[in-house]
Design a protein around this motif. Structure first.
Motif, PDB file in Angstrom:
ATOM      1  N   GLY A 123       0.793  -1.225   0.000  1.00  0.00           N
ATOM      2  CA  GLY A 123       0.000   0.000   0.000  1.00  0.00           C
ATOM      3  C   GLY A 123       0.826   1.277   0.000  1.00  0.00           C
ATOM      4  N   LEU A 124       2.156   1.188  -0.038  1.00  0.00           N
ATOM      5  CA  LEU A 124       3.014   2.370  -0.010  1.00  0.00           C
ATOM      6  C   LEU A 124       3.889   2.427  -1.259  1.00  0.00           C
ATOM      7  N   TYR A 125       4.678   3.479  -1.378  1.00  0.00           N
ATOM      8  CA  TYR A 125       5.526   3.627  -2.565  1.00  0.00           C
ATOM      9  C   TYR A 125       6.810   4.382  -2.230  1.00  0.00           C
ATOM     10  N   SER A 126       7.706   4.376  -3.193  1.00  0.00           N
ATOM     11  CA  SER A 126       8.935   5.170  -3.110  1.00  0.00           C
ATOM     12  C   SER A 126       9.359   5.538  -4.531  1.00  0.00           C
ATOM     13  N   HIS A 127       9.954   6.700  -4.659  1.00  0.00           N
ATOM     14  CA  HIS A 127      10.388   7.189  -5.975  1.00  0.00           C
ATOM     15  C   HIS A 127      11.774   7.825  -5.857  1.00  0.00           C
ATOM     16  N   PRO A 128      12.790   7.019  -5.627  1.00  0.00           N
ATOM     17  CA  PRO A 128      14.121   7.616  -5.506  1.00  0.00           C
ATOM     18  C   PRO A 128      14.666   8.089  -6.850  1.00  0.00           C
ATOM     19  N   MET A 129      15.456   9.128  -6.783  1.00  0.00           N
ATOM     20  CA  MET A 129      16.155   9.624  -7.974  1.00  0.00           C
ATOM     21  C   MET A 129      17.639   9.714  -7.625  1.00  0.00           C
ATOM     22  N   LEU A 130      18.470   9.331  -8.574  1.00  0.00           N
ATOM     23  CA  LEU A 130      19.915   9.403  -8.397  1.00  0.00           C
ATOM     24  C   LEU A 130      20.362  10.806  -8.812  1.00  0.00           C
ATOM     25  N   VAL A 136      19.436  15.521 -11.400  1.00  0.00           N
ATOM     26  CA  VAL A 136      18.925  14.150 -11.465  1.00  0.00           C
ATOM     27  C   VAL A 136      19.507  13.452 -12.697  1.00  0.00           C
ATOM     28  N   LYS A 137      20.044  12.253 -12.476  1.00  0.00           N
ATOM     29  CA  LYS A 137      20.646  11.463 -13.555  1.00  0.00           C
ATOM     30  C   LYS A 137      19.894  10.159 -13.818  1.00  0.00           C
ATOM     31  N   SER A 138      19.084   9.706 -12.855  1.00  0.00           N
ATOM     32  CA  SER A 138      18.374   8.432 -13.003  1.00  0.00           C
ATOM     33  C   SER A 138      17.168   8.429 -12.066  1.00  0.00           C
ATOM     34  N   TRP A 139      16.100   7.752 -12.480  1.00  0.00           N
ATOM     35  CA  TRP A 139      14.875   7.703 -11.691  1.00  0.00           C
ATOM     36  C   TRP A 139      14.434   6.268 -11.465  1.00  0.00           C
ATOM     37  N   GLN A 140      13.625   6.108 -10.438  1.00  0.00           N
ATOM     38  CA  GLN A 140      13.025   4.811 -10.147  1.00  0.00           C
ATOM     39  C   GLN A 140      11.625   5.065  -9.597  1.00  0.00           C
ATOM     40  N   ALA A 141      10.673   4.229  -9.975  1.00  0.00           N
ATOM     41  CA  ALA A 141       9.320   4.347  -9.444  1.00  0.00           C
ATOM     42  C   ALA A 141       8.905   2.992  -8.878  1.00  0.00           C
ATOM     43  N   CYS A 142       8.657   2.956  -7.591  1.00  0.00           N
ATOM     44  CA  CYS A 142       8.236   1.722  -6.935  1.00  0.00           C
ATOM     45  C   CYS A 142       6.847   1.981  -6.340  1.00  0.00           C
ATOM     46  N   ASN A 143       5.844   1.870  -7.202  1.00  0.00           N
ATOM     47  CA  ASN A 143       4.462   2.171  -6.812  1.00  0.00           C
ATOM     48  C   ASN A 143       3.757   0.913  -6.331  1.00  0.00           C
ATOM     49  N   ASN A 144       3.548   0.833  -5.043  1.00  0.00           N
ATOM     50  CA  ASN A 144       2.876  -0.316  -4.458  1.00  0.00           C
ATOM     51  C   ASN A 144       1.589   0.144  -3.752  1.00  0.00           C
ATOM     52  N   SER A 145       0.999   1.207  -4.288  1.00  0.00           N
ATOM     53  CA  SER A 145      -0.175   1.790  -3.629  1.00  0.00           C
ATOM     54  C   SER A 145      -1.389   0.865  -3.683  1.00  0.00           C
ATOM     55  N   ASP A 146      -1.460  -0.024  -4.669  1.00  0.00           N
ATOM     56  CA  ASP A 146      -2.594  -0.954  -4.758  1.00  0.00           C
ATOM     57  C   ASP A 146      -2.334  -2.276  -4.046  1.00  0.00           C
ATOM     58  N   GLY A 147      -1.120  -2.473  -3.588  1.00  0.00           N
ATOM     59  CA  GLY A 147      -0.769  -3.734  -2.936  1.00  0.00           C
ATOM     60  C   GLY A 147      -1.438  -3.873  -1.579  1.00  0.00           C
ATOM     61  N   LYS A 148      -2.125  -4.973  -1.361  1.00  0.00           N
ATOM     62  CA  LYS A 148      -2.815  -5.201  -0.081  1.00  0.00           C
ATOM     63  C   LYS A 148      -1.933  -5.973   0.894  1.00  0.00           C
ATOM     64  N   SER A 149      -1.184  -6.928   0.370  1.00  0.00           N
ATOM     65  CA  SER A 149      -0.370  -7.735   1.285  1.00  0.00           C
ATOM     66  C   SER A 149       1.007  -8.066   0.726  1.00  0.00           C
ATOM     67  N   GLN A 150       1.303  -7.518  -0.436  1.00  0.00           N
ATOM     68  CA  GLN A 150       2.592  -7.837  -1.044  1.00  0.00           C
ATOM     69  C   GLN A 150       3.545  -6.644  -1.004  1.00  0.00           C
ATOM     70  N   HIS A 151       4.812  -6.950  -0.782  1.00  0.00           N
ATOM     71  CA  HIS A 151       5.856  -5.937  -0.870  1.00  0.00           C
ATOM     72  C   HIS A 151       6.287  -5.822  -2.326  1.00  0.00           C
ATOM     73  N   MET A 152       6.875  -4.700  -2.694  1.00  0.00           N
ATOM     74  CA  MET A 152       7.331  -4.509  -4.066  1.00  0.00           C
ATOM     75  C   MET A 152       8.787  -4.061  -4.054  1.00  0.00           C
ATOM     76  N   THR A 153       9.598  -4.770  -4.839  1.00  0.00           N
ATOM     77  CA  THR A 153      11.006  -4.409  -4.966  1.00  0.00           C
ATOM     78  C   THR A 153      11.241  -3.775  -6.329  1.00  0.00           C
ATOM     79  N   CYS A 154      11.979  -2.693  -6.343  1.00  0.00           N
ATOM     80  CA  CYS A 154      12.340  -2.012  -7.589  1.00  0.00           C
ATOM     81  C   CYS A 154      13.835  -1.712  -7.554  1.00  0.00           C
ATOM     82  N   SER A 155      14.433  -1.645  -8.717  1.00  0.00           N
ATOM     83  CA  SER A 155      15.867  -1.341  -8.762  1.00  0.00           C
ATOM     84  C   SER A 155      16.209  -0.601 -10.042  1.00  0.00           C
TER      85      SER A 155
END
Length: 192
Positions: A123-130, A136-155
């Motif tokens: 149910g949460l998210y993160s959007h780090p930028m390098l 800013v040289k690089s972006w990442q979007a780890c959108n887990n806002s719809d997740g009810k019970s699962q974690h989400m890994t992004c790289s």
């Protein structure tokens, strides 16, 4: 008279050939001496170059390869623009990464590779930028806002040309990022 002339010419030819053979042997001896002298001079030059490098500290100033790896020791939440701080340092040659600031300072010019990953809670998210020197040289979007019970890994991975003193870090681009402990890490290494 013709006989004397032919005999004289033969004798001169013989003397000339003998002189050439003698000269070749002398030159060959000198070549060997010259070759040894050249090699000795080259060895002396190399020894002097090594002494200069050692005396100037060029050999000891490079402590090996540049690299770092760190991860987060706990679940953390970051506001928009906040620098991610990876407080558990695994590797940190040259002490180029600071767990206090979350920033890496390039100790030398070169081509670097950076890798970063995040684990977002359900149910949460993160959007780090390098970011390098504020850009800013690089972006990442780890959108887990719809997740009810699962974690989400992004790289993400970026390869960047850096100058000595360039500052590299990760910051959140949207706000209220929640990232999960050891599953959120940041690494970098100089390629050349």
């Amino acid at each position: 008279m013709a006989f004397h002339r032919v005999a004289l010419i033969s004798m001169v030819k013989g003397f000339f050939v003998f002189y050439l053979i003698l000269s070749i042997k002398l030159v060959e001896g000198n070549c060997r001496n010259t070759t040894l002298k050249l090699l000795d001079d080259q060895i002396q030059t190399i020894q002097n170059s090594v002494r200069t490098i050692v005396n100037e500290g060029s050999c000891t100033s490079n402590k090996g390869q540049v690299g770092f790896h760190a991860y987060m020791g706990s679940v953390k939440t970051y506001a928009k623009g906040a620098v991610y701080k990876y407080d558990q340092v695994v590797t940190n040659t040259h002490n180029a990464y600071s767990a206090t600031t979350g920033k890496f300072v390039a100790p030398e010019r070169g081509l670097y590779i950076f890798s970063y990953s995040t684990l977002s809670n359900p149910g949460l998210y993160s959007h780090p930028m390098l970011v390098v020197n504020g850009k800013v040289k690089s972006w990442q979007a780890c959108n887990n806002s719809d997740g009810k019970s699962q974690h989400m890994t992004c790289s993400n991975t970026a390869i960047l040309q850096l100058e000595k003193g360039d500052v590299v870090y990760l910051a959140d681009q949207f706000g209220k990022a929640t990232v999960r402990k050891q599953f959120t890490d940041f690494s970098g290494a100089k390629l050349n």
